[in-house]
Design a protein around this motif. Structure first.
Motif, PDB file in Angstrom:
ATOM      1  N   ALA A  35      44.065  33.339  42.581  1.00  9.86           N
ATOM      2  CA  ALA A  35      43.521  33.392  43.941  1.00  9.86           C
ATOM      3  C   ALA A  35      43.524  34.801  44.503  1.00  9.86           C
ATOM      4  N   VAL A  36      44.482  35.621  44.089  1.00  9.16           N
ATOM      5  CA  VAL A  36      44.522  37.011  44.551  1.00  9.16           C
ATOM      6  C   VAL A  36      43.217  37.721  44.205  1.00  9.16           C
ATOM      7  N   PHE A  37      42.771  37.568  42.964  1.00 10.11           N
ATOM      8  CA  PHE A  37      41.534  38.217  42.526  1.00 10.11           C
ATOM      9  C   PHE A  37      40.334  37.656  43.289  1.00 10.11           C
ATOM     10  N   ASP A  38      40.311  36.333  43.484  1.00  5.44           N
ATOM     11  CA  ASP A  38      39.195  35.707  44.199  1.00  5.44           C
ATOM     12  C   ASP A  38      39.114  36.195  45.636  1.00  5.44           C
ATOM     13  N   VAL A  39      40.247  36.218  46.319  1.00  6.85           N
ATOM     14  CA  VAL A  39      40.270  36.617  47.731  1.00  6.85           C
ATOM     15  C   VAL A  39      39.909  38.087  47.886  1.00  6.85           C
ATOM     16  N   PHE A  40      40.448  38.948  47.041  1.00  2.00           N
ATOM     17  CA  PHE A  40      40.121  40.375  47.129  1.00  2.00           C
ATOM     18  C   PHE A  40      38.621  40.592  46.900  1.00  2.00           C
ATOM     19  N   ASN A  41      38.066  39.914  45.923  1.00  2.00           N
ATOM     20  CA  ASN A  41      36.634  40.069  45.655  1.00  2.00           C
ATOM     21  C   ASN A  41      35.783  39.495  46.780  1.00  2.00           C
ATOM     22  N   ASP A  42      36.245  38.410  47.400  1.00  2.00           N
ATOM     23  CA  ASP A  42      35.522  37.849  48.551  1.00  2.00           C
ATOM     24  C   ASP A  42      35.538  38.828  49.725  1.00  2.00           C
ATOM     25  N   PHE A  43      36.679  39.468  49.947  1.00  2.00           N
ATOM     26  CA  PHE A  43      36.750  40.486  51.005  1.00  2.00           C
ATOM     27  C   PHE A  43      35.812  41.656  50.693  1.00  2.00           C
ATOM     28  N   LYS A  44      35.723  42.005  49.424  1.00  2.39           N
ATOM     29  CA  LYS A  44      34.795  43.068  49.017  1.00  2.39           C
ATOM     30  C   LYS A  44      33.361  42.685  49.387  1.00  2.39           C
ATOM     31  N   GLU A  45      33.009  41.438  49.168  1.00  5.16           N
ATOM     32  CA  GLU A  45      31.671  40.957  49.546  1.00  5.16           C
ATOM     33  C   GLU A  45      31.496  40.987  51.057  1.00  5.16           C
ATOM     34  N   ASP A  46      32.516  40.607  51.796  1.00  2.00           N
ATOM     35  CA  ASP A  46      32.451  40.618  53.259  1.00  2.00           C
ATOM     36  C   ASP A  46      32.187  42.020  53.797  1.00  2.00           C
ATOM     37  N   MET A  47      32.914  42.990  53.261  1.00  2.05           N
ATOM     38  CA  MET A  47      32.935  44.331  53.839  1.00  2.05           C
ATOM     39  C   MET A  47      31.954  45.302  53.175  1.00  2.05           C
ATOM     40  N   GLY A  48      31.453  44.924  52.006  1.00  7.87           N
ATOM     41  CA  GLY A  48      30.570  45.826  51.276  1.00  7.87           C
ATOM     42  C   GLY A  48      31.340  46.810  50.427  1.00  7.87           C
ATOM     43  N   GLN A  49      32.396  47.368  50.990  1.00  9.15           N
ATOM     44  CA  GLN A  49      33.276  48.284  50.271  1.00  9.15           C
ATOM     45  C   GLN A  49      34.676  48.168  50.845  1.00  9.15           C
ATOM     46  N   VAL A  50      35.672  48.185  49.978  1.00  6.06           N
ATOM     47  CA  VAL A  50      37.067  48.197  50.414  1.00  6.06           C
ATOM     48  C   VAL A  50      37.593  49.620  50.212  1.00  6.06           C
ATOM     49  N   ASP A  51      38.007  50.244  51.302  1.00  3.57           N
ATOM     50  CA  ASP A  51      38.448  51.640  51.234  1.00  3.57           C
ATOM     51  C   ASP A  51      39.933  51.789  50.953  1.00  3.57           C
ATOM     52  N   ARG A  52      40.707  50.805  51.381  1.00  4.58           N
ATOM     53  CA  ARG A  52      42.167  50.889  51.202  1.00  4.58           C
ATOM     54  C   ARG A  52      42.729  49.484  51.068  1.00  4.58           C
ATOM     55  N   VAL A  53      43.642  49.302  50.132  1.00  6.43           N
ATOM     56  CA  VAL A  53      44.375  48.042  49.993  1.00  6.43           C
ATOM     57  C   VAL A  53      45.856  48.339  50.165  1.00  6.43           C
TER      58      VAL A  53
END
Length: 250
Positions: free
Chosen positions: A69-87
């Protein structure tokens, strides 16, 4: 300094995660927040949008011990934001007891959550950053990473030492690339994880500690000890202090 507008924080429903989210909202950052307690995230999202109506706040339920689920949620957030700048790998726990006193289950739970699940978060974050060829990975370790501690802190400190070491290895792996990697070592900051502990040296309130955390994170140094007073100095003392002195701190 690189501007990091889109920030993902795990363990964001309370404590340091919530406090950091509030500080980043004040700075105009868009936020992707995840934790087990979704209702708390909903309340936090409303609070953040009251602080700054011009940001976007995405929330998802996540138990970091569900590694797929960690991978799924992180990738879903990537789709939401277009780009993830910091985790910011912040989710963690502090259950435990002296080794051999019948609390293996609690010690094991802390070991998995604080290290194996942190590994899953780092893997998911770095996969995104490698694909983007940009990003800032931040792990939240602890001042306890510098030495062994006793009683309930034994396994907790060991997991944080492991996290610090793993973070350094990740940093070496992407050295001289557009990906930065930082390890933050908070001193004693009041939060849910230590709310029942009465006597703690140099402890500061959550809001004070979180302002120091965010300031250190934004500098993107390899390692930071916060609040800087006294921990920027004291962590060196702790490394050479006799075990009898460290024993009194836990």
């Amino acid at each position: 300094m690189t501007i990091r507008r889109n920030i993902l924080i795990t363990g964001a429903s309370s404590g340091l995660g919530k406090g950091m989210a509030i500080e980043f909202a004040k700075q105009g950052c868009n936020l992707a927040l995840c934790a087990r307690r979704f209702e708390n995230l909903e309340s936090l999202r409303n609070e953040l949008l009251e602080i700054n109506a011009n940001i976007q706040v995405f929330i998802r339920s996540l138990d970091v011990n569900d590694h797929d689920a960690v991978f799924d949620v992180f990738n879903d957030f990537k789709e939401d934001m277009g780009q993830v700048d910091r985790v910011i790998v912040n989710a963690g726990m502090g259950k435990g007891a002296s080794i051999g006193t019948g609390y293996f289950h609690a010690n094991k739970q802390t070991a998995i959550t604080n290290f194996v699940s942190a590994l899953a978060q780092c893997e998911a974050a770095m996969a995104i950053f490698r694909a983007q060829n940009s990003g800032h990975l931040v792990t939240i370790s602890s001042i306890s990473a510098v030495r062994g501690f006793r009683r309930a802190m034994t396994v907790y400190a060991a997991t944080k030492a492991g996290l610090t070491s793993m973070t350094e290895g990740i940093r070496m792996d992407v050295m001289h690339t557009p990906i930065n990697v930082s390890c933050i070592h908070p001193g004693f900051i009041r939060s849910e994880i230590n709310e029942k502990v009465e006597k703690v040296p140099f402890i500061v309130d959550t809001d004070v500690g979180c302002r120091a955390l965010v300031k250190a994170i934004n500098k993107e140094k390899a390692n930071a000890y916060v609040p800087s007073w006294p921990w920027a100095l004291l962590h060196w003392v702790m490394r050479i202090a006799p075990a009898s002195s460290i024993r009194k701190m836990s």
